[in-house]
Design a protein around this motif. Sequence first.
Motif, mmCIF file in Angstrom:
data_model
loop_
_atom_site.group_PDB
_atom_site.id
_atom_site.type_symbol
_atom_site.label_atom_id
_atom_site.label_comp_id
_atom_site.label_asym_id
_atom_site.label_seq_id
_atom_site.Cartn_x
_atom_site.Cartn_y
_atom_site.Cartn_z
ATOM 1 N N LYS A 189 -13.902 7.044 -1.017
ATOM 2 C CA LYS A 189 -13.377 8.301 -1.954
ATOM 3 C C LYS A 189 -13.941 9.298 -1.562
ATOM 4 C CE LYS A 189 -10.022 6.519 -4.849
ATOM 5 N NZ LYS A 189 -8.629 6.867 -4.529
ATOM 6 N N SER A 190 -15.510 9.245 -1.601
ATOM 7 C CA SER A 190 -16.213 10.356 -1.192
ATOM 8 C C SER A 190 -16.256 10.921 0.152
ATOM 9 C CB SER A 190 -18.055 9.629 -1.295
ATOM 10 O OG SER A 190 -17.897 8.737 -0.168
ATOM 11 N N LEU A 191 -15.294 10.501 1.048
ATOM 12 C CA LEU A 191 -15.234 11.183 2.317
ATOM 13 C C LEU A 191 -13.618 11.489 2.219
ATOM 14 C CD1 LEU A 191 -17.317 9.305 4.877
ATOM 15 C CD2 LEU A 191 -17.623 11.735 3.906
ATOM 16 N N SER A 192 -13.025 11.547 1.237
ATOM 17 C CA SER A 192 -11.689 12.026 1.010
ATOM 18 C C SER A 192 -10.766 10.883 1.605
ATOM 19 C CB SER A 192 -11.161 13.384 1.529
ATOM 20 O OG SER A 192 -12.063 14.520 1.135
ATOM 21 N N GLY A 193 -11.237 9.588 1.440
ATOM 22 C CA GLY A 193 -10.331 8.460 1.964
ATOM 23 C C GLY A 193 -9.608 7.775 0.743
ATOM 24 N N GLY A 194 -9.137 6.785 1.204
ATOM 25 C CA GLY A 194 -8.172 5.945 0.125
ATOM 26 C C GLY A 194 -8.906 4.691 -0.386
ATOM 27 N N ASN A 195 -10.051 4.533 0.134
ATOM 28 C CA ASN A 195 -10.860 3.255 -0.238
ATOM 29 C C ASN A 195 -10.120 1.984 -0.384
ATOM 30 O OD1 ASN A 195 -13.490 2.532 -0.982
ATOM 31 N ND2 ASN A 195 -13.394 2.607 -3.149
ATOM 32 N N GLY A 196 -9.652 1.717 0.709
ATOM 33 C CA GLY A 196 -9.040 0.409 0.795
ATOM 34 C C GLY A 196 -7.337 0.456 0.332
ATOM 35 N N SER A 197 -7.215 1.884 0.114
ATOM 36 C CA SER A 197 -5.617 1.961 -0.139
ATOM 37 C C SER A 197 -4.850 2.934 0.470
ATOM 38 C CB SER A 197 -5.470 2.131 -1.853
ATOM 39 O OG SER A 197 -4.124 2.685 -2.146
ATOM 40 N N TYR A 198 -3.417 3.078 0.696
ATOM 41 C CA TYR A 198 -2.889 4.122 1.399
ATOM 42 C C TYR A 198 -2.395 5.076 0.332
ATOM 43 C CZ TYR A 198 -2.571 1.522 6.005
ATOM 44 O OH TYR A 198 -2.537 1.170 6.902
ATOM 45 N N GLU A 199 -2.503 4.785 -1.054
ATOM 46 C CA GLU A 199 -2.239 5.653 -2.200
ATOM 47 C C GLU A 199 -2.801 6.945 -2.019
ATOM 48 O OE1 GLU A 199 -0.682 2.776 -5.548
ATOM 49 O OE2 GLU A 199 -2.819 3.201 -5.370
ATOM 50 N N GLY A 200 -2.160 8.273 -2.008
ATOM 51 C CA GLY A 200 -2.862 9.531 -2.008
ATOM 52 C C GLY A 200 -2.721 10.063 -0.789
ATOM 53 N N PHE A 201 -2.406 9.298 0.288
ATOM 54 C CA PHE A 201 -2.356 9.895 1.920
ATOM 55 C C PHE A 201 -1.258 10.855 1.863
ATOM 56 C CE2 PHE A 201 -0.702 9.965 6.062
ATOM 57 C CZ PHE A 201 -1.888 10.331 6.820
ATOM 58 N N PHE A 202 -1.492 11.942 2.445
ATOM 59 C CA PHE A 202 -0.351 12.958 2.576
ATOM 60 C C PHE A 202 -0.605 13.441 4.037
ATOM 61 C CE2 PHE A 202 -4.275 15.414 1.248
ATOM 62 C CZ PHE A 202 -4.229 16.336 1.955
ATOM 63 N N LEU A 203 0.659 14.164 4.506
ATOM 64 C CA LEU A 203 0.789 14.708 5.826
ATOM 65 C C LEU A 203 0.321 16.259 5.864
ATOM 66 C CD1 LEU A 203 3.979 12.836 6.739
ATOM 67 C CD2 LEU A 203 1.893 12.327 7.690
ATOM 68 N N SER A 204 -0.032 16.707 6.900
ATOM 69 C CA SER A 204 -0.189 18.077 6.702
ATOM 70 C C SER A 204 1.188 18.668 6.979
ATOM 71 C CB SER A 204 -1.056 18.351 7.821
ATOM 72 O OG SER A 204 -0.704 18.240 9.157
ATOM 73 N N PRO A 205 1.054 20.002 6.861
ATOM 74 C CA PRO A 205 2.736 20.668 7.088
ATOM 75 C C PRO A 205 2.947 20.522 8.706
ATOM 76 C CG PRO A 205 0.993 22.032 5.742
ATOM 77 C CD PRO A 205 0.330 21.120 6.123
ATOM 78 N N GLN A 206 1.954 20.685 9.429
ATOM 79 C CA GLN A 206 2.461 20.476 10.961
ATOM 80 C C GLN A 206 2.706 19.180 11.200
ATOM 81 O OE1 GLN A 206 -0.700 21.666 9.824
ATOM 82 N NE2 GLN A 206 -0.601 23.666 10.321
ATOM 83 N N GLN A 207 2.273 18.070 10.557
ATOM 84 C CA GLN A 207 2.542 16.775 10.701
ATOM 85 C C GLN A 207 3.947 16.447 10.302
ATOM 86 O OE1 GLN A 207 -0.750 14.906 9.123
ATOM 87 N NE2 GLN A 207 -1.518 13.995 11.180
ATOM 88 N N ALA A 208 4.048 16.952 8.944
ATOM 89 C CA ALA A 208 5.356 16.902 8.344
ATOM 90 C C ALA A 208 6.615 17.183 9.047
ATOM 91 C CB ALA A 208 5.241 17.223 6.789
ATOM 92 N N LYS A 209 6.458 18.574 9.414
ATOM 93 C CA LYS A 209 7.603 19.023 10.132
ATOM 94 C C LYS A 209 7.272 19.616 11.766
ATOM 95 C CE LYS A 209 11.801 21.449 8.713
ATOM 96 N NZ LYS A 209 12.509 22.396 7.866
ATOM 97 N N ASN A 210 7.927 19.094 12.614
ATOM 98 C CA ASN A 210 7.678 20.081 13.814
ATOM 99 C C ASN A 210 9.006 20.173 14.612
ATOM 100 O OD1 ASN A 210 8.029 17.761 15.379
ATOM 101 N ND2 ASN A 210 5.854 17.372 15.465
ATOM 102 N N ASP A 211 9.215 20.661 16.046
ATOM 103 C CA ASP A 211 10.302 20.844 16.530
ATOM 104 C C ASP A 211 11.043 19.497 16.748
ATOM 105 O OD1 ASP A 211 9.659 23.471 16.920
ATOM 106 O OD2 ASP A 211 9.044 23.270 19.079
ATOM 107 N N ASN A 212 10.394 18.338 16.878
ATOM 108 C CA ASN A 212 10.975 17.140 17.073
ATOM 109 C C ASN A 212 11.855 16.533 15.830
ATOM 110 O OD1 ASN A 212 9.789 17.022 19.397
ATOM 111 N ND2 ASN A 212 7.903 15.883 18.593
ATOM 112 N N GLY A 213 11.216 16.832 14.659
ATOM 113 C CA GLY A 213 11.874 16.546 13.387
ATOM 114 C C GLY A 213 10.897 16.790 12.190
ATOM 115 N N GLU A 214 11.330 15.691 11.103
ATOM 116 C CA GLU A 214 10.539 15.664 9.787
ATOM 117 C C GLU A 214 10.023 14.315 9.798
ATOM 118 O OE1 GLU A 214 11.405 17.452 5.679
ATOM 119 O OE2 GLU A 214 13.106 17.740 7.185
ATOM 120 N N ILE A 215 8.886 14.265 9.139
ATOM 121 C CA ILE A 215 8.468 12.855 8.936
ATOM 122 C C ILE A 215 7.922 12.948 7.295
ATOM 123 C CG2 ILE A 215 6.340 11.354 9.242
ATOM 124 C CD1 ILE A 215 6.207 12.160 12.002
#
Lengths: 256, 219
Positions: free
Chosen positions: A186-212
Amino acid sequence: MNQKTDPNNASTSEFSPKFLRWISITTLGTLLIVLVPVHRIYPYSFNIFHNPAFQAMGLTISMGLSEFSGHIPYINPKELFTMITALVILYIVGPVLWLYSWRVLKLKKAAGTPITSIARGWSLLFIIGGAITFRTVFFELISTTSNRIVSAHLYKAQDVQRTKDRLINDLYQVSFEAYDYRILPKSLSGGNGSYEGFFLSPQQAKNDNGEILIVEARPQMITFLAVSSKNIVNTIMVSVDSIGRTSPWTYSGDYK
Amino acid sequence: MNASLKLILWLLAGVLLPLAAFYLLGSANDHWASLNIAGAVSLIFLIVILGYFMRPPFSIKTRIITWTAFVLVAAVGIIGWRGMEDLSKYQRRTLMEIHTMITNGILQDELYTPLQKTLAAYYGQPGKKKETLGHVFQRLYPSGKIGENIHNVHQPDPKGDDSLRVVVTTVSDNEIGLVGYHYYSRGRNKEFKNYNGRFGFVQAKAVLTEKGVRYESEN
């Protein structure tokens, strides 16, 4: 009405010895061409009657396959020679024989020259030249039509495949980043053993190929959905487990 | 000059002109360029012979029909010819694009996997006294010295033609650097200098720190 026979013209009768000799030679010649394995002596011999552009197309694709396998593309001089020979036979020799003999026959007819063996020779050239020319024209029309149809399908199919491959690459990238997040404290902005709280940057969420999109983020698993920018019916879904492995990929629409 | 001799001369000219165009004006590396030049010369030759041979005594009607048929067939032929050239070149390009895409996917996996394994082992250490990132990496990958290839070292390709390399560039207490490159999969930039000194091939790098993996596709 009684038909009259011209005794002077007997040699031009269809059953004359000359005609029989001519038909026997032609038949034997054809059999010889068909039966003698010329292709064993010169492997490209059959291509001499193939459209040269079609041969060039095959050569280009085989060069591409060669590059794909890591080899340096090589053009066999024999293949080039066959290509240019086909061009000369189909586009020059055939039309020249046909048009020229047609002209000679026309001139002879206009001059009222009687039919002689020379004229029959020109008629033979007219037939051979015409056969080559009309065969070339016929295959030209067929190959152009089929090429247009095949190209349209191929361009569409490869466009779909290209977007699919790019989205898969994008999904791999976010999967690795999600697993990175899960490992980090958590101290390094991680999930500390969990995927909860993970988010995508705007560039990753949407680009020319599509949306994630993140469909679900649980401690042990995260699920992503990629939607094509060209057709929203085309989607890919994948989950990443607690040790970073991606699950079997689920495809919909044209991606199936 | 008699008709047979004239025919032989026409045939000779018709054979030699495209042949000369093909071999003298064409390109040794691009068979399409050679074929296109020879095709253009053949087309001009056909126009000349059609104009010359279809003179009177051919009637105007025959001439109009022949010329119309010629123009139509030539137009269809040119469209078909160009279509085949475009399609085959597209196929060839697509094959290399597919190769590049596959290579990029493999590189991502090959660079992320050892680094994330190291990161997971690093944060998974019990107690307060921890091994450094560098130590964890070298424990997991004993062959992972600077400059060494860690791709497929345990399962080498039996044919020996593995064209992918993952080389260790940095190993320190706080940082592990890897660079991965391919021997023939083409990257975005032809001028890009690869790690092995070649130019224009796919390459990516990844750096592991305590904050995670930073991955970058370089070419």
